[in-house]
Design a protein around this motif. Structure first.
Motif, PDB file in Angstrom:
ATOM      1  N   ASP A  24       0.849  -1.186   0.000  1.00  0.00           N
ATOM      2  CA  ASP A  24       0.000   0.000   0.000  1.00  0.00           C
ATOM      3  C   ASP A  24       0.888   1.241   0.000  1.00  0.00           C
ATOM      4  O   ASP A  24       1.960   1.245   0.597  1.00  0.00           O
ATOM      5  CB  ASP A  24      -0.894  -0.017   1.252  1.00  0.00           C
ATOM      6  CG  ASP A  24      -2.167   0.777   1.079  1.00  0.00           C
ATOM      7  OD1 ASP A  24      -2.396   1.319  -0.017  1.00  0.00           O
ATOM      8  OD2 ASP A  24      -2.933   0.864   2.050  1.00  0.00           O
ATOM      9  N   LYS A  25       0.419   2.272  -0.690  1.00  0.00           N
ATOM     10  CA  LYS A  25       1.192   3.521  -0.790  1.00  0.00           C
ATOM     11  C   LYS A  25       0.351   4.687  -0.286  1.00  0.00           C
ATOM     12  O   LYS A  25      -0.874   4.675  -0.397  1.00  0.00           O
ATOM     13  CB  LYS A  25       1.584   3.798  -2.241  1.00  0.00           C
ATOM     14  CG  LYS A  25       2.543   2.793  -2.819  1.00  0.00           C
ATOM     15  CD  LYS A  25       2.902   3.170  -4.236  1.00  0.00           C
ATOM     16  CE  LYS A  25       3.897   2.155  -4.795  1.00  0.00           C
ATOM     17  NZ  LYS A  25       4.380   2.569  -6.109  1.00  0.00           N
ATOM     18  N   SER A  26       1.030   5.680   0.221  1.00  0.00           N
ATOM     19  CA  SER A  26       0.341   6.911   0.611  1.00  0.00           C
ATOM     20  C   SER A  26      -0.163   7.602  -0.648  1.00  0.00           C
ATOM     21  O   SER A  26       0.295   7.312  -1.766  1.00  0.00           O
ATOM     22  CB  SER A  26       1.285   7.827   1.390  1.00  0.00           C
ATOM     23  OG  SER A  26       2.403   8.185   0.595  1.00  0.00           O
ATOM     24  N   SER A  27      -1.099   8.507  -0.494  1.00  0.00           N
ATOM     25  CA  SER A  27      -1.695   9.175  -1.656  1.00  0.00           C
ATOM     26  C   SER A  27      -0.670   9.935  -2.491  1.00  0.00           C
ATOM     27  O   SER A  27      -0.829  10.071  -3.702  1.00  0.00           O
ATOM     28  CB  SER A  27      -2.811  10.116  -1.211  1.00  0.00           C
ATOM     29  OG  SER A  27      -2.302  11.085  -0.310  1.00  0.00           O
ATOM     30  N   ASP A  28       0.390  10.387  -1.856  1.00  0.00           N
ATOM     31  CA  ASP A  28       1.435  11.114  -2.590  1.00  0.00           C
ATOM     32  C   ASP A  28       2.600  10.205  -2.999  1.00  0.00           C
ATOM     33  O   ASP A  28       3.615  10.669  -3.514  1.00  0.00           O
ATOM     34  CB  ASP A  28       1.940  12.298  -1.779  1.00  0.00           C
ATOM     35  CG  ASP A  28       2.556  11.899  -0.452  1.00  0.00           C
ATOM     36  OD1 ASP A  28       2.690  10.686  -0.176  1.00  0.00           O
ATOM     37  OD2 ASP A  28       2.906  12.808   0.323  1.00  0.00           O
ATOM     38  N   ASN A  29       2.463   8.903  -2.742  1.00  0.00           N
ATOM     39  CA  ASN A  29       3.468   7.891  -3.101  1.00  0.00           C
ATOM     40  C   ASN A  29       4.821   8.079  -2.408  1.00  0.00           C
ATOM     41  O   ASN A  29       5.822   7.554  -2.871  1.00  0.00           O
ATOM     42  CB  ASN A  29       3.681   7.829  -4.618  1.00  0.00           C
ATOM     43  CG  ASN A  29       2.474   7.316  -5.339  1.00  0.00           C
ATOM     44  OD1 ASN A  29       1.812   6.392  -4.871  1.00  0.00           O
ATOM     45  ND2 ASN A  29       2.168   7.909  -6.470  1.00  0.00           N
ATOM     46  N   ARG A  30       4.835   8.788  -1.302  1.00  0.00           N
ATOM     47  CA  ARG A  30       6.118   9.000  -0.617  1.00  0.00           C
ATOM     48  C   ARG A  30       6.376   7.987   0.495  1.00  0.00           C
ATOM     49  O   ARG A  30       7.477   7.903   1.012  1.00  0.00           O
ATOM     50  CB  ARG A  30       6.196  10.426  -0.063  1.00  0.00           C
ATOM     51  CG  ARG A  30       6.199  11.465  -1.181  1.00  0.00           C
ATOM     52  CD  ARG A  30       6.585  12.836  -0.720  1.00  0.00           C
ATOM     53  NE  ARG A  30       5.651  13.379   0.252  1.00  0.00           N
ATOM     54  CZ  ARG A  30       5.899  14.470   0.970  1.00  0.00           C
ATOM     55  NH1 ARG A  30       7.030  15.117   0.841  1.00  0.00           N
ATOM     56  NH2 ARG A  30       5.015  14.913   1.827  1.00  0.00           N
ATOM     57  N   VAL A  31       5.351   7.202   0.847  1.00  0.00           N
ATOM     58  CA  VAL A  31       5.517   6.147   1.850  1.00  0.00           C
ATOM     59  C   VAL A  31       4.866   4.874   1.297  1.00  0.00           C
ATOM     60  O   VAL A  31       3.759   4.916   0.784  1.00  0.00           O
ATOM     61  CB  VAL A  31       4.866   6.516   3.201  1.00  0.00           C
ATOM     62  CG1 VAL A  31       5.061   5.402   4.226  1.00  0.00           C
ATOM     63  CG2 VAL A  31       5.429   7.825   3.734  1.00  0.00           C
ATOM     64  N   THR A  32       5.585   3.757   1.417  1.00  0.00           N
ATOM     65  CA  THR A  32       5.083   2.465   0.975  1.00  0.00           C
ATOM     66  C   THR A  32       5.225   1.461   2.109  1.00  0.00           C
ATOM     67  O   THR A  32       6.284   1.392   2.739  1.00  0.00           O
ATOM     68  CB  THR A  32       5.865   1.956  -0.247  1.00  0.00           C
ATOM     69  OG1 THR A  32       5.777   2.916  -1.290  1.00  0.00           O
ATOM     70  CG2 THR A  32       5.315   0.624  -0.738  1.00  0.00           C
ATOM     71  N   GLU A  48      12.819  10.487   1.679  1.00  0.00           N
ATOM     72  CA  GLU A  48      13.651  11.308   2.572  1.00  0.00           C
ATOM     73  C   GLU A  48      13.149  12.735   2.717  1.00  0.00           C
ATOM     74  O   GLU A  48      13.512  13.424   3.672  1.00  0.00           O
ATOM     75  CB  GLU A  48      15.091  11.315   2.062  1.00  0.00           C
ATOM     76  CG  GLU A  48      15.766   9.969   2.151  1.00  0.00           C
ATOM     77  CD  GLU A  48      17.173   9.977   1.567  1.00  0.00           C
ATOM     78  OE1 GLU A  48      17.691  11.068   1.242  1.00  0.00           O
ATOM     79  OE2 GLU A  48      17.737   8.889   1.433  1.00  0.00           O
ATOM     80  N   SER A  49      12.325  13.192   1.784  1.00  0.00           N
ATOM     81  CA  SER A  49      11.847  14.574   1.846  1.00  0.00           C
ATOM     82  C   SER A  49      10.742  14.779   2.879  1.00  0.00           C
ATOM     83  O   SER A  49      10.388  15.916   3.194  1.00  0.00           O
ATOM     84  CB  SER A  49      11.341  15.012   0.470  1.00  0.00           C
ATOM     85  OG  SER A  49      10.173  14.298   0.123  1.00  0.00           O
ATOM     86  N   LEU A  50      10.198  13.694   3.436  1.00  0.00           N
ATOM     87  CA  LEU A  50       9.126  13.821   4.425  1.00  0.00           C
ATOM     88  C   LEU A  50       9.634  14.374   5.745  1.00  0.00           C
ATOM     89  O   LEU A  50      10.668  13.945   6.253  1.00  0.00           O
ATOM     90  CB  LEU A  50       8.496  12.457   4.702  1.00  0.00           C
ATOM     91  CG  LEU A  50       7.400  11.993   3.774  1.00  0.00           C
ATOM     92  CD1 LEU A  50       7.016  10.572   4.086  1.00  0.00           C
ATOM     93  CD2 LEU A  50       6.199  12.889   3.863  1.00  0.00           C
ATOM     94  N   SER A  51       8.889  15.290   6.284  1.00  0.00           N
ATOM     95  CA  SER A  51       9.225  15.799   7.620  1.00  0.00           C
ATOM     96  C   SER A  51       8.721  14.810   8.668  1.00  0.00           C
ATOM     97  O   SER A  51       7.871  13.956   8.388  1.00  0.00           O
ATOM     98  CB  SER A  51       8.565  17.165   7.842  1.00  0.00           C
ATOM     99  OG  SER A  51       7.167  17.023   7.972  1.00  0.00           O
ATOM    100  N   THR A  52       9.225  14.948   9.853  1.00  0.00           N
ATOM    101  CA  THR A  52       8.780  14.081  10.948  1.00  0.00           C
ATOM    102  C   THR A  52       7.285  14.251  11.173  1.00  0.00           C
ATOM    103  O   THR A  52       6.561  13.274  11.377  1.00  0.00           O
ATOM    104  CB  THR A  52       9.549  14.407  12.240  1.00  0.00           C
ATOM    105  OG1 THR A  52      10.934  14.235  11.997  1.00  0.00           O
ATOM    106  CG2 THR A  52       9.115  13.521  13.379  1.00  0.00           C
ATOM    107  N   ARG A  53       6.808  15.447  11.118  1.00  0.00           N
ATOM    108  CA  ARG A  53       5.380  15.720  11.332  1.00  0.00           C
ATOM    109  C   ARG A  53       4.520  15.036  10.272  1.00  0.00           C
ATOM    110  O   ARG A  53       3.496  14.438  10.586  1.00  0.00           O
ATOM    111  CB  ARG A  53       5.126  17.244  11.333  1.00  0.00           C
ATOM    112  CG  ARG A  53       3.693  17.611  11.585  1.00  0.00           C
ATOM    113  CD  ARG A  53       3.282  17.258  13.007  1.00  0.00           C
ATOM    114  NE  ARG A  53       1.842  17.397  13.133  1.00  0.00           N
ATOM    115  CZ  ARG A  53       1.051  16.489  13.676  1.00  0.00           C
ATOM    116  NH1 ARG A  53       1.546  15.387  14.167  1.00  0.00           N
ATOM    117  NH2 ARG A  53      -0.230  16.694  13.754  1.00  0.00           N
TER     118      ARG A  53
END
Length: 82
Positions: A24-32, A48-53
């Motif tokens: 499954d992927k996040s809607s923006d495809n930045r997490v799988t 890597e561009s995702l912030s902790t928040r």
């Protein structure tokens, strides 16, 4: 006789746990998230561009939705097997 049914059910459940896999992927495809039938996370990819928040928001939602999808696959497979 009943014991044989229970053993057959347990064996089929173990087979399904090995066979079922969900990615499954996040809607923006930045997490799988990839999860197997034992509800174990097999793979986790985070851009890597995702912030902790952002990660704190996305990750729980994605893991929970993947758990639901794996659970539904297991339920459907068990219905078909019985």
């Amino acid at each position: 006789m009943e014991q044989e049914k229970i053993q057959a059910f347990q064996q089929r459940l173990q087979e399904l746990q090995k066979e079922i896999f969900e990615k499954d992927k996040s809607s923006d495809n930045r997490v799988t998230v990839s999860m197997n039938g034992k509800m174990e996370i097999a793979e986790l990819k985070i851009d890597e561009s995702l912030s902790t928040r952002e990660l704190e928001i996305i990750l729980p939602q994605l893991i929970n939705s993947t758990i639901v999808k794996v659970s539904l696959k297991m339920q459907n497979a068990m219905k078909l097997a019985s």
